[in-house]
Scaffold this motif. Sequence first.
Motif, PDB file in Angstrom:
ATOM      1  N   MET A  87       3.651 -16.216  -2.640  1.00 50.28           N
ATOM      2  CA  MET A  87       2.625 -15.766  -3.541  1.00 50.28           C
ATOM      3  C   MET A  87       1.084 -16.108  -2.723  1.00 50.28           C
ATOM      4  O   MET A  87       0.333 -15.820  -3.498  1.00 50.28           O
ATOM      5  N   ALA A  88       1.239 -16.903  -1.701  1.00 48.54           N
ATOM      6  CA  ALA A  88       0.023 -17.410  -1.125  1.00 48.54           C
ATOM      7  C   ALA A  88      -0.554 -16.261  -0.348  1.00 48.54           C
ATOM      8  O   ALA A  88      -0.876 -16.398   0.906  1.00 48.54           O
ATOM      9  N   GLN A  89      -1.077 -15.364  -0.915  1.00 42.44           N
ATOM     10  CA  GLN A  89      -1.664 -14.101  -0.330  1.00 42.44           C
ATOM     11  C   GLN A  89      -3.044 -13.745  -0.765  1.00 42.44           C
ATOM     12  O   GLN A  89      -3.575 -13.945  -1.880  1.00 42.44           O
ATOM     13  N   SER A  90      -3.780 -13.186  -0.113  1.00 40.76           N
ATOM     14  CA  SER A  90      -5.107 -12.676  -0.254  1.00 40.76           C
ATOM     15  C   SER A  90      -5.190 -11.513  -1.324  1.00 40.76           C
ATOM     16  O   SER A  90      -4.239 -10.795  -1.290  1.00 40.76           O
ATOM     17  N   ILE A  91      -6.208 -11.415  -2.032  1.00 34.94           N
ATOM     18  CA  ILE A  91      -6.202 -10.151  -2.540  1.00 34.94           C
ATOM     19  C   ILE A  91      -6.004  -8.861  -2.104  1.00 34.94           C
ATOM     20  O   ILE A  91      -5.143  -7.934  -2.281  1.00 34.94           O
ATOM     21  N   LEU A  92      -6.504  -8.747  -0.727  1.00 33.89           N
ATOM     22  CA  LEU A  92      -6.451  -7.580   0.132  1.00 33.89           C
ATOM     23  C   LEU A  92      -5.009  -7.510   0.614  1.00 33.89           C
ATOM     24  O   LEU A  92      -4.405  -6.341   0.594  1.00 33.89           O
ATOM     25  N   TYR A  95      -2.905  -5.894  -2.181  1.00 33.39           N
ATOM     26  CA  TYR A  95      -2.914  -4.533  -2.375  1.00 33.39           C
ATOM     27  C   TYR A  95      -2.197  -3.910  -1.197  1.00 33.39           C
ATOM     28  O   TYR A  95      -1.511  -2.901  -1.640  1.00 33.39           O
ATOM     29  N   TRP A  96      -1.950  -4.587  -0.051  1.00 32.41           N
ATOM     30  CA  TRP A  96      -1.133  -4.027   1.000  1.00 32.41           C
ATOM     31  C   TRP A  96       0.003  -4.054   0.557  1.00 32.41           C
ATOM     32  O   TRP A  96       0.973  -3.175   0.644  1.00 32.41           O
ATOM     33  N   GLN A  97       0.680  -5.142  -0.090  1.00 30.12           N
ATOM     34  CA  GLN A  97       1.810  -5.327  -0.638  1.00 30.12           C
ATOM     35  C   GLN A  97       2.335  -4.155  -1.556  1.00 30.12           C
ATOM     36  O   GLN A  97       3.430  -3.753  -1.462  1.00 30.12           O
ATOM     37  N   LEU A  98       1.522  -3.836  -2.481  1.00 30.66           N
ATOM     38  CA  LEU A  98       1.385  -2.587  -3.418  1.00 30.66           C
ATOM     39  C   LEU A  98       1.769  -1.673  -2.717  1.00 30.66           C
ATOM     40  O   LEU A  98       2.777  -0.876  -3.067  1.00 30.66           O
ATOM     41  N   LEU A  99       1.214  -1.073  -1.718  1.00 30.07           N
ATOM     42  CA  LEU A  99       1.453   0.000  -0.977  1.00 30.07           C
ATOM     43  C   LEU A  99       2.597   0.197  -0.254  1.00 30.07           C
ATOM     44  O   LEU A  99       3.629   0.893  -0.395  1.00 30.07           O
ATOM     45  N   GLN A 100       3.179  -1.140   0.433  1.00 27.66           N
ATOM     46  CA  GLN A 100       4.471  -1.253   0.912  1.00 27.66           C
ATOM     47  C   GLN A 100       5.554  -1.052   0.147  1.00 27.66           C
ATOM     48  O   GLN A 100       6.419  -0.336   0.289  1.00 27.66           O
ATOM     49  N   THR A 101       5.320  -1.858  -0.908  1.00 22.24           N
ATOM     50  CA  THR A 101       6.641  -1.835  -2.054  1.00 22.24           C
ATOM     51  C   THR A 101       6.836  -0.441  -2.687  1.00 22.24           C
ATOM     52  O   THR A 101       8.020  -0.085  -3.053  1.00 22.24           O
ATOM     53  N   ALA A 102       5.532   0.321  -3.028  1.00 19.14           N
ATOM     54  CA  ALA A 102       5.826   1.495  -3.716  1.00 19.14           C
ATOM     55  C   ALA A 102       6.366   2.545  -2.764  1.00 19.14           C
ATOM     56  O   ALA A 102       7.099   3.345  -3.359  1.00 19.14           O
ATOM     57  N   TRP A 103       5.978   2.506  -1.534  1.00 24.12           N
ATOM     58  CA  TRP A 103       6.474   3.202  -0.388  1.00 24.12           C
ATOM     59  C   TRP A 103       8.235   3.096  -0.429  1.00 24.12           C
ATOM     60  O   TRP A 103       8.691   3.967  -0.296  1.00 24.12           O
ATOM     61  N   LEU A 189     -15.224  -9.544  -9.126  1.00 27.38           N
ATOM     62  CA  LEU A 189     -14.464  -9.141 -10.383  1.00 27.38           C
ATOM     63  C   LEU A 189     -12.983  -9.221  -9.984  1.00 27.38           C
ATOM     64  O   LEU A 189     -11.927  -9.515 -10.490  1.00 27.38           O
ATOM     65  N   LEU A 190     -12.630  -8.702  -8.741  1.00 26.82           N
ATOM     66  CA  LEU A 190     -11.141  -8.881  -8.406  1.00 26.82           C
ATOM     67  C   LEU A 190     -10.783 -10.234  -8.522  1.00 26.82           C
ATOM     68  O   LEU A 190      -9.509 -10.630  -8.783  1.00 26.82           O
ATOM     69  N   ARG A 191     -11.484 -11.238  -7.716  1.00 28.20           N
ATOM     70  CA  ARG A 191     -11.336 -12.605  -7.943  1.00 28.20           C
ATOM     71  C   ARG A 191     -11.243 -13.065  -9.529  1.00 28.20           C
ATOM     72  O   ARG A 191     -10.239 -13.997  -9.790  1.00 28.20           O
ATOM     73  N   TRP A 192     -11.857 -12.656 -10.415  1.00 24.81           N
ATOM     74  CA  TRP A 192     -11.819 -13.097 -11.540  1.00 24.81           C
ATOM     75  C   TRP A 192     -10.560 -12.677 -12.443  1.00 24.81           C
ATOM     76  O   TRP A 192      -9.789 -13.245 -13.121  1.00 24.81           O
ATOM     77  N   PHE A 193     -10.252 -11.290 -12.039  1.00 25.81           N
ATOM     78  CA  PHE A 193      -9.011 -10.640 -12.614  1.00 25.81           C
ATOM     79  C   PHE A 193      -7.783 -11.632 -12.105  1.00 25.81           C
ATOM     80  O   PHE A 193      -6.941 -11.742 -13.026  1.00 25.81           O
ATOM     81  N   LYS A 194      -7.744 -11.871 -10.987  1.00 26.89           N
ATOM     82  CA  LYS A 194      -6.687 -12.640 -10.321  1.00 26.89           C
ATOM     83  C   LYS A 194      -6.761 -13.999 -11.115  1.00 26.89           C
ATOM     84  O   LYS A 194      -5.866 -14.591 -11.483  1.00 26.89           O
TER      85      LYS A 194
END
Length: 423
Positions: A87-92, A95-103, A189-194
């Motif tokens: 889980m020690a991942q940057s926000i970027l 989002y890359w994980q999101l694309l890979q996992t969805a694919w 905002l992305l950091r705030w959401f996180k």
Amino acid sequence: MDTPSKQVKRRRVFHIPGYDPMPPRRYRELYRSESQTQAEISGYQIDVRARATDATFGWIAGAKIDDQTVLARVDVLVWSDIVRDSMAQSILATYWQLLQTAWIYISTGTLRRLMWMRKGPVIAALYPVGMLLLQLVAALGIGAFLGNTLQAGLVWLGAVTGVQVIAVALGWLGFAVKYVLWGAVTVFLLRWFKSKDSKLFAHYLMHDYAFSARGAGKIPEALDTRMAQFGDMIAAAFQEDVDEVLIVGHSSGAHLAVTVLADLIRADKVPVEGPELAFLSLGQVVPMVSFLPRATRLRTDLAFLSTQENITWVDVTAPGDGCCFALCDPVAVTGVAPPGKRWPLVISAAFSQSLTPARWKALRRRFFRLHFQYLCAFDQPKDYDYFQITAGPLTLRARYQGRPPSKSRIDVVASKYRNVLAE
């Protein structure tokens, strides 16, 4: 099932959690508080005291149930450090994980096949994708609005001055500031959401599904090594003076337990003349992994474990738990059920019946809390009581002797990938 065995006086319990970054202490405190509640409801006695070693974290449960005294040692098999590392991942990177996992899930056809069985866990899997994309759109939109507003203000100010040089300078400044502010607000905002993910669970769930999908179902090396250590600890318990060795796999921990136990039995580390071996899978999400193309080892282990005589495997889920594949026989739906299949016995915890209407109403929208209900007290329990299973006088085999599987279980083949390793 075979004839019920002797009653239990001493038991070893090994709890394999799901994908959970929290320290194992939470499981002890949950067991302590919920066992007291269940004991008061059901009319038995149970006492919990802490214990820990360098390798595990756990507790001792002493119970008096049906006039029988039982002592159970419960150990949490820890892999939360592996979870935290993943889980020690940057926000970027998230989002890359999101694309890979969805694919992976979409391109292999796995997502569509999972939806054939239960839409609840698939919706839960899609939730972090939708939430993270919504956060990105919101951050970009607010950033763009503020950037455009500031740029328009600077252009207007330049026009008001009536000085062409100043107007041109403020125009260029507005152009530059627009994109700087846009980027800064988006990142903020992305950091705030996180920072609010303890309530939103979008990043957590994304890391969870990405971890399962990484390698398209192949077990990560670090986890494989840890699972071998789990197997060694469980094997040592068979040399102790106990009547039953019970492995509890919750959520993602269920498919980890399948492989750990299959490896133990293949290696002849489960003595014929010794404690009974029992496996309780709770709120399992096995198809999320076993349906992936490279989950060959897990499929092989599912097929192997389902035929073994020297184990009792009971799989407990509930349709009210939207985060699991409720009443889906993990062996059958994966398409690897061999001739002579014995396990698992698939039963329902029936949340809507085993909780009072008021309690069920209070919990039914708390999806993540319901996913842990298997480890908690029930107001009006039926034949599932986690504390009697882990600290009671009956073995798992004796407790469910003759119990038919739930009528609404799903046992049709749904997986596209069914290949297994050659024995």
